[in-house]
Design an enzyme around this catalytic site. Structure first.
Site, PDB file in Angstrom:
ATOM      1  N   ASP A  47      23.788  -4.415  43.118  1.00 48.15           N
ATOM      2  CA  ASP A  47      24.292  -3.061  43.354  1.00 48.15           C
ATOM      3  C   ASP A  47      24.773  -2.383  42.070  1.00 48.15           C
ATOM      4  OD1 ASP A  47      26.503  -4.577  42.834  1.00 48.15           O
ATOM      5  OD2 ASP A  47      27.476  -4.261  44.767  1.00 48.15           O
TER       6      ASP A  47
ATOM      7  N   HIS B 184      27.331  -6.313  40.993  1.00 45.96           N
ATOM      8  CA  HIS B 184      27.202  -7.719  41.384  1.00 45.96           C
ATOM      9  C   HIS B 184      25.747  -8.161  41.321  1.00 45.96           C
ATOM     10  CE1 HIS B 184      30.624  -5.852  43.618  1.00 45.96           C
ATOM     11  NE2 HIS B 184      31.245  -6.849  43.015  1.00 45.96           N
TER      12      HIS B 184
ATOM     13  N   SER C 286      35.430 -10.407  43.582  1.00 45.63           N
ATOM     14  CA  SER C 286      34.194 -10.182  44.344  1.00 45.63           C
ATOM     15  C   SER C 286      33.070 -11.146  43.989  1.00 45.63           C
ATOM     16  CB  SER C 286      33.701  -8.750  44.112  1.00 45.63           C
ATOM     17  OG  SER C 286      33.461  -8.529  42.734  1.00 45.63           O
TER      18      SER C 286
END
Ligand SMILES: *[C@@H]1O[C@H](CO)[C@@H](O)[C@H](O)[C@H]1NC(C)=O
Ligand SMILES: *[C@@H]1O[C@H](CO)[C@@H](O)[C@H](O)[C@H]1NC(C)=O
Length: 379
Positions: A351, A354, A48
């Protein structure tokens, strides 16, 4: 108070001068680098931290993840792309610095891949998910581990070249980013209740997979490879919340959890050992650089006031449902009713897992200055 303020000011402006001096003196600073380097393409493998839209195109779980909708992507004119941030990622800033168009995700059909491909999938692991499952570690969102991404790369190669020589020629002036990858292997293990000892026992296998992947891309024609390490995970809200301690000695000077940061360092040290071996094995025509995400992250945290961050909420997520770190695993960013703070760009964390676009931009600046003195340019 006034004295404190002015000494802070002096301190800050001293830092500023020092930084300016360092930027000017640096032998290969970002601007100079942009003028003298020309890469044809970038190939990215990872999770991610680098996914620009693969997971959200992957059945069955990916399509249902929050990364495909707001507030993810809110800084990109409210256009979510599958990036796990409010805006851009480090790989986007690397592409911009190299004057290569932003990379399309491999799973985007009919996309333009003439300047490289992004194979990274949010949630992916370095180790095969079957390997992890044998140790009772489950990868909940994707099975597209590093080996799967390499297979995608080989499939892609078949579409752009037909002989080994032709492929080598096509790839010779490209930048390969192998990682960050492996972070999720550890995340899943830690959050599924494995002990520190058990998670540490995964490191050598994770590092071996990354080393094998680098060997593979070099065999296929890569000549410039960047291998990122892990972040200081003890500074990240999801870990700070789950492993909160009442013992002040558990925290370092940046209020990060020492034990988890030491763990990340252990991975990074083994990874750098593997990179040294790779350099010996492949000789002087191949450049392999370690990307020090650990130091880049800590650099941003420790310069937070000077870099314009909100010092009081430096460890809080921008998007979350409250708690000491504005992170609650039962109500994460993207879930109904979860709010975004008014100024995500003054936060490091987006968040709770990240970083914000601003965090990524600053780390990318730091990393480009560091890496580009270790990777030879093409002219
Ligand atoms: C991963 O593979 C296993 C075994 O084939 C399967 O049961 C699982 O649903 C897959 N996971 C995802 C997220 O696709
Ligand atoms: C997370 O939210 C739940 C309710 O949704 C609450 O019971 C819990 O205390 C919260 N945890 C933290 C760390 O704030």
């Amino acid at each position: 108070m006034a004295i404190f303020k002015s000494s802070l000011l002096i301190h800050t402006s001293f830092h500023f001068l020092l930084l300016l001096l360092l930027l000017l003196l640096h032998p290969c600073n970002a601007t100079r680098f942009i003028k003298s380097c020309s890469f044809d393409a970038i190939y990215q493998f990872g999770d991610s931290i680098s996914d620009t839209g693969n997971l959200i195109r992957e059945a069955p779980i990916g399509t249902a993840t929050p990364f495909s909708h707001l507030p993810y992507g809110m800084t990109l004119s409210n256009a979510p792309t599958g990036r796990c941030s409010n805006g851009l990622l480090m790989v986007d800033y690397v592409a911009m610095a190299l004057q290569v168009p932003l990379l399309n995700p491999y799973l985007k059909r009919d996309a333009d891949f003439s300047h490289g491909v992004n194979f990274a999938v949010a949630g992916s692991t370095a180790l095969e998910t079957t390997f992890l499952a044998k140790q009772r570690i489950y990868a909940p969102v994707t099975n597209s581990s590093l080996i799967v991404q390499l297979d995608w790369f080989k499939t892609h190669l078949k579409s752009i070249c037909s002989t080994e020589t032709e492929c080598r020629q096509k790839l010779g002036k490209s930048l390969f980013m192998v990682g960050e990858i492996g972070g999720n292997d550890y995340n899943y293990a830690f959050f599924q209740g494995k002990t520190m000892e058990e998670v540490e026992s995964l490191i050598s296998s994770v590092v071996q997979r990354i080393k094998d992947a680098v060997t593979e891309v070099i065999k296929l024609g890569a000549t410039r490879v960047v291998v990122p390490g892990n972040f200081p995970i003890g500074c990240i809200p999801i870990y700070l919340t789950a492993f909160k301690s009442n013992d002040p000695a558990a925290y370092d000077e940046l209020k990060c959890l020492k034990g988890l940061n030491n763990f990340a360092m252990k991975h990074n040290i083994q990874l750098q050992g593997a990179i040294s071996l790779l350099r010996e094995e492949h000789g002087s025509n191949i450049d392999i650089a370690y990307a020090d995400y650990y130091t880049a992250y800590k650099w941003v945290l420790s310069h937070a006031p000077f870099l314009g961050f909100d010092v009081n909420s430096i460890q809080k997520a921008s998007c979350g449902a409250g708690g000491e770190y504005n992170f609650n695993v039962t109500k994460m960013c993207g879930a109904e009713g979860v709010q975004v703070c008014s100024n995500p760009e003054s936060h490091m964390s987006w968040d709770g897992v990240h970083s914000t676009q601003n965090g990524y931009r600053l780390m990318a600046d730091w990393l480009l200055r560091d890496i580009m003195s270790k990777i030879r340019c093409f002219f």
